[in-house]
Design a protein around this motif. Structure first.
Motif, short mmCIF file in Angstrom:
data_model
loop_
_atom_site.label_atom_id
_atom_site.label_comp_id
_atom_site.label_asym_id
_atom_site.label_seq_id
_atom_site.Cartn_x
_atom_site.Cartn_y
_atom_site.Cartn_z
N VAL A 243 23.41 97.78 60.98
CA VAL A 243 24.26 98.41 61.20
C VAL A 243 24.16 98.97 59.77
N VAL A 244 23.56 97.98 58.95
CA VAL A 244 24.11 98.21 56.77
C VAL A 244 22.81 98.59 56.93
N ASP A 245 22.63 100.35 55.90
CA ASP A 245 22.38 100.91 54.91
C ASP A 245 21.15 100.58 54.15
N VAL A 246 22.17 100.30 53.11
CA VAL A 246 21.72 99.77 51.66
C VAL A 246 22.49 97.75 51.30
N ILE A 247 21.54 97.09 50.62
CA ILE A 247 22.22 95.97 50.96
C ILE A 247 22.00 95.86 49.21
N VAL A 248 22.95 95.44 48.73
CA VAL A 248 22.70 95.07 47.04
C VAL A 248 23.27 93.44 46.20
N PRO A 249 22.43 93.10 46.56
CA PRO A 249 22.91 91.86 45.78
C PRO A 249 21.99 91.28 44.27
N ASN A 250 22.19 90.60 43.66
CA ASN A 250 22.20 90.41 42.31
C ASN A 250 20.65 89.60 42.76
N GLU A 251 20.21 88.74 41.87
CA GLU A 251 18.77 88.07 41.84
C GLU A 251 19.17 87.14 42.66
N HIS A 252 20.23 85.90 42.14
CA HIS A 252 21.04 85.14 42.61
C HIS A 252 20.89 85.01 44.58
N GLU A 253 21.62 86.01 44.50
CA GLU A 253 22.04 85.93 46.24
C GLU A 253 20.46 86.46 46.82
N ALA A 254 19.99 87.16 46.40
CA ALA A 254 18.84 87.75 46.66
C ALA A 254 17.47 86.85 46.91
N ALA A 255 18.07 85.83 46.46
CA ALA A 255 17.11 84.42 46.52
C ALA A 255 16.76 83.58 47.27
N ALA A 256 18.57 83.54 47.19
CA ALA A 256 19.73 82.59 48.82
C ALA A 256 19.04 83.43 50.02
N ILE A 257 19.39 84.89 49.85
CA ILE A 257 18.60 85.20 51.75
C ILE A 257 17.54 85.13 52.04
N THR A 258 16.63 85.22 51.10
CA THR A 258 15.13 85.61 51.48
C THR A 258 14.18 84.28 51.48
N GLY A 259 14.87 83.20 50.15
CA GLY A 259 13.99 82.13 49.67
C GLY A 259 13.06 82.78 49.15
N GLN A 260 13.06 83.89 48.72
CA GLN A 260 12.18 84.26 47.44
C GLN A 260 12.84 84.43 45.75
N ALA A 261 12.39 83.48 45.44
CA ALA A 261 12.42 83.29 44.07
C ALA A 261 12.29 84.91 43.53
#
Length: 293
Positions: free
Chosen positions: A171-189
């Motif tokens: 139900v989320v339309d837009v997600i706004v992580p910083n680069e460190h959070e994005a890496a932690a969520i996706t496993g992509q550095a």
């Protein structure tokens, strides 16, 4: 109107030339007590950037509660749905070093008592242009608020980073992580690869990159990189929340993604040149003047 369902904390901020390492004591240069919390920060940022904003959350019945309520009211935020619960308000212990970087410990306090939106909260959310969420409230409460949004766009800042349940992501339309959070969520550095991975989870994503700007992408659509505005940072506390609040204001006003990202980048650049969280956030007039200059 933008509604923010989130946390309110009192920030206890210590400034030092160098942050202490484990087992080390350093001499600080200053101390400040500043209203903050990711939810209250984003609400303040959006209100100062020109939006009508309703804040939905809780403070304790301690001395900090009225101070935080007053700070939100002073910024123009509607606090009629801000609850008072027994016990301590949320607290954030922040150390800011000589380069403007920070480390933060958050004690949830009253934020932990929020179980989800009340029927009145849900009615406020339903008539909003956007719902802003973060993860300093209990996850079941965040999920319940997102589900109450219906057709209202849901913007999630996934911080502090943690596992994101499928029932939230759907139900989320837009997600706004910083680069460190994005890496932690996706496993992509790599931020670009992390952005692609995020778009497998939600329709649109923005990855903030600090001094390198921000990346935007939509599922099966455009990709954008908007550079940061070059400034000397004094205190980066709440720069990300300033960015998100301003971004949502710009989008609610109908600006394109590129224009909205530039508006948000300008707001964030202004905020890092000042100390504090909500106290550092620029007004609409300041953002417009900086963009015009």
């Amino acid at each position: 109107m933008i509604s923010v369902f989130g946390s309110a904390n009192m920030d206890l901020v210590a400034y030092a030339a160098t942050a202490p390492r484990r087992g080390e004591t350093v001499t600080g240069t200053a101390f400040a007590t500043v209203p903050g919390g990711k939810g209250a920060n984003q609400a303040t940022a959006a209100a100062k950037a020109g939006a009508s904003v309703a804040f939905l959350g809780a403070v304790g019945d301690d001395a900090f509660g009225p101070v935080m309520r007053g700070a939100l009211e002073s910024a123009g935020v509607d606090v009629s749905r801000l609850r008072v619960v027994p016990g301590s308000s949320g607290i954030a212990h922040i150390v800011v070093d000589g380069e403007g970087g920070n480390s933060i410990i958050v004690i949830p306090g009253a934020n932990g008592a929020v179980k989800g939106p009340t029927p009145d909260d849900a009615a406020v959310i339903a008539r909003s242009d956007a719902l802003l969420l973060q993860l300093e409230l209990p996850m079941p409460a965040v999920v319940a608020a997102a589900r109450a949004a219906g057709d209202v766009p849901v913007v999630l800042t996934p911080a502090p980073v943690q596992d994101l349940p499928a029932e939230l992501l759907e139900v989320v339309d837009v997600i706004v992580p910083n680069e460190h959070e994005a890496a932690a969520i996706t496993g992509q550095a790599d931020p670009a690869q992390a952005l692609d991975a995020l778009l497998e989870l939600v329709p649109e994503a923005v990855v903030t990159l600090g001094s390198q700007g921000a990346l935007y992408g939509s599922r099966g659509g455009e990709r954008l990189h908007v550079p940061a505005v070059p400034v000397r940072a004094v205190d980066t506390t709440a720069a990300g929340d300033t960015f998100v609040g301003a971004l949502c204001v710009a989008r609610a006003e109908g600006r394109t993604w590129e224009a909205a990202l530039r508006f948000a980048a300008t707001a964030a650049a202004l905020s890092v040149q000042r100390e504090g969280a909500t106290t550092s956030m620029p007004t609409r007039a300041e953002i417009d003047a900086a963009m015009a200059g």
